[in-house]
Write a protein that holds these residues in place. Sequence first.
Motif, PDB file in Angstrom:
ATOM      1  N   LEU A  22       0.831  -1.212   0.000  1.00 58.18           N
ATOM      2  CA  LEU A  22       0.000   0.000   0.000  1.00 58.18           C
ATOM      3  C   LEU A  22       0.861   1.256   0.000  1.00 58.18           C
ATOM      4  CD1 LEU A  22      -2.817  -1.022   2.502  1.00 58.18           C
ATOM      5  CD2 LEU A  22      -3.008  -0.734   0.035  1.00 58.18           C
ATOM      6  N   GLY A  23       1.946   1.239   0.778  1.00 56.19           N
ATOM      7  CA  GLY A  23       2.862   2.381   0.803  1.00 56.19           C
ATOM      8  C   GLY A  23       3.558   2.595  -0.524  1.00 56.19           C
ATOM      9  N   VAL A  24       3.958   1.511  -1.164  1.00 54.88           N
ATOM     10  CA  VAL A  24       4.590   1.621  -2.483  1.00 54.88           C
ATOM     11  C   VAL A  24       3.591   2.158  -3.492  1.00 54.88           C
ATOM     12  CG1 VAL A  24       5.635   0.312  -4.381  1.00 54.88           C
ATOM     13  CG2 VAL A  24       6.324  -0.143  -2.035  1.00 54.88           C
ATOM     14  N   GLY A  25       2.359   1.655  -3.456  1.00 49.36           N
ATOM     15  CA  GLY A  25       1.322   2.154  -4.366  1.00 49.36           C
ATOM     16  C   GLY A  25       1.006   3.614  -4.122  1.00 49.36           C
ATOM     17  N   PHE A  26       0.959   4.004  -2.866  1.00 47.83           N
ATOM     18  CA  PHE A  26       0.709   5.401  -2.520  1.00 47.83           C
ATOM     19  C   PHE A  26       1.836   6.290  -3.046  1.00 47.83           C
ATOM     20  CE2 PHE A  26       0.645   8.968   0.529  1.00 47.83           C
ATOM     21  CZ  PHE A  26      -0.678   9.364   0.376  1.00 47.83           C
ATOM     22  N   ALA A  27       3.087   5.855  -2.855  1.00 53.29           N
ATOM     23  CA  ALA A  27       4.228   6.624  -3.352  1.00 53.29           C
ATOM     24  C   ALA A  27       4.210   6.680  -4.875  1.00 53.29           C
ATOM     25  CB  ALA A  27       5.534   6.014  -2.855  1.00 53.29           C
ATOM     26  N   ALA A  28       3.866   5.585  -5.521  1.00 54.55           N
ATOM     27  CA  ALA A  28       3.825   5.569  -6.986  1.00 54.55           C
ATOM     28  C   ALA A  28       2.708   6.457  -7.522  1.00 54.55           C
ATOM     29  CB  ALA A  28       3.630   4.135  -7.484  1.00 54.55           C
ATOM     30  N   LEU A  29       1.619   6.527  -6.804  1.00 59.56           N
ATOM     31  CA  LEU A  29       0.498   7.355  -7.233  1.00 59.56           C
ATOM     32  C   LEU A  29       0.844   8.842  -7.208  1.00 59.56           C
ATOM     33  CD1 LEU A  29      -2.532   7.396  -8.010  1.00 59.56           C
ATOM     34  CD2 LEU A  29      -3.024   7.587  -5.576  1.00 59.56           C
ATOM     35  N   PHE A  30       1.550   9.251  -6.164  1.00 58.43           N
ATOM     36  CA  PHE A  30       1.840  10.671  -6.028  1.00 58.43           C
ATOM     37  C   PHE A  30       3.228  11.070  -6.513  1.00 58.43           C
ATOM     38  CE2 PHE A  30      -1.622  10.140  -2.983  1.00 58.43           C
ATOM     39  CZ  PHE A  30      -2.461  11.142  -3.432  1.00 58.43           C
ATOM     40  N   ARG A  31       4.083  10.119  -6.800  1.00 59.19           N
ATOM     41  CA  ARG A  31       5.444  10.402  -7.292  1.00 59.19           C
ATOM     42  C   ARG A  31       5.666   9.660  -8.605  1.00 59.19           C
ATOM     43  NH1 ARG A  31       8.347  13.902  -3.674  1.00 59.19           N
ATOM     44  NH2 ARG A  31       7.393  13.587  -1.650  1.00 59.19           N
ATOM     45  N   ARG A  32       4.858   9.942  -9.593  1.00 58.39           N
ATOM     46  CA  ARG A  32       4.940   9.218 -10.866  1.00 58.39           C
ATOM     47  C   ARG A  32       6.266   9.418 -11.590  1.00 58.39           C
ATOM     48  NH1 ARG A  32      -0.891  11.199 -12.736  1.00 58.39           N
ATOM     49  NH2 ARG A  32      -2.070  10.029 -11.211  1.00 58.39           N
ATOM     50  N   ASN A  33       6.883  10.565 -11.438  1.00 54.53           N
ATOM     51  CA  ASN A  33       8.109  10.873 -12.173  1.00 54.53           C
ATOM     52  C   ASN A  33       9.363  10.327 -11.498  1.00 54.53           C
ATOM     53  OD1 ASN A  33       6.501  12.285 -13.954  1.00 54.53           O
ATOM     54  ND2 ASN A  33       6.803  14.222 -12.891  1.00 54.53           N
ATOM     55  N   GLU A  34       9.213   9.777 -10.305  1.00 54.13           N
ATOM     56  CA  GLU A  34      10.372   9.247  -9.576  1.00 54.13           C
ATOM     57  C   GLU A  34      10.694   7.830 -10.041  1.00 54.13           C
ATOM     58  OE1 GLU A  34      12.147  10.880  -7.241  1.00 54.13           O
ATOM     59  OE2 GLU A  34      10.872  12.667  -7.301  1.00 54.13           O
ATOM     60  N   HIS A  35      11.887   7.388  -9.735  1.00 54.55           N
ATOM     61  CA  HIS A  35      12.325   6.039 -10.044  1.00 54.55           C
ATOM     62  C   HIS A  35      11.604   5.055  -9.118  1.00 54.55           C
ATOM     63  CE1 HIS A  35      15.102   2.660 -10.639  1.00 54.55           C
ATOM     64  NE2 HIS A  35      15.385   3.253 -11.786  1.00 54.55           N
TER      65      HIS A  35
END
Length: 173
Positions: A22-35
């Motif tokens: 869930l944390g990874v998905g949350f980070a991916a949702l709001f940080r799309r441009n990050e690695h």
Amino acid sequence: MRAFKRWFDRSLTAQAILLFPLGVGFAALFRRNEHPVVWVIQGVLYTAAIITFVAVQRRRASRAAGTDARGIVELNRKIRHREVPREPAERATMRRLVAQQLGQIERGRRWLPFWLGSMLLLAVGMLVLGATTGSLAIPLVSAGGLIGLCLWALWMRRRSLDRFRHMHTSLQS
């Protein structure tokens, strides 16, 4: 399913296993441009912060009730199912736990209007920002989600208060 839920209630590891994706998905949702490595690192940080918070809460409750963390989990299960223990030692432990939890909820009552007001300001701010940029879809969904979160928090608070008050009166008699 009951065994899975009991394992999930008792084990911080099980909660961490669920929180990490869930944390990874949350980070991916709001940080799309990050690695993606940054997403994983942020997922680990989110999971560690939440699990630390839960562990500290469990330790605080176990100290107040005079039992270990597993005993707190079992007592909370009995409170949820409105089971009054028969043993005097377990009744005394549950009485201390219920008194501590009721006191904590009552002390938090004075901060509730401030929390609700800040959530309302945040929702209105998102709507204003959406109106000024011309895109209302995301701000409307976010404001609706915030309002839903506030209603859910109020409902859970009332439900917990009802359970603890019921158990308090049951333990008194």
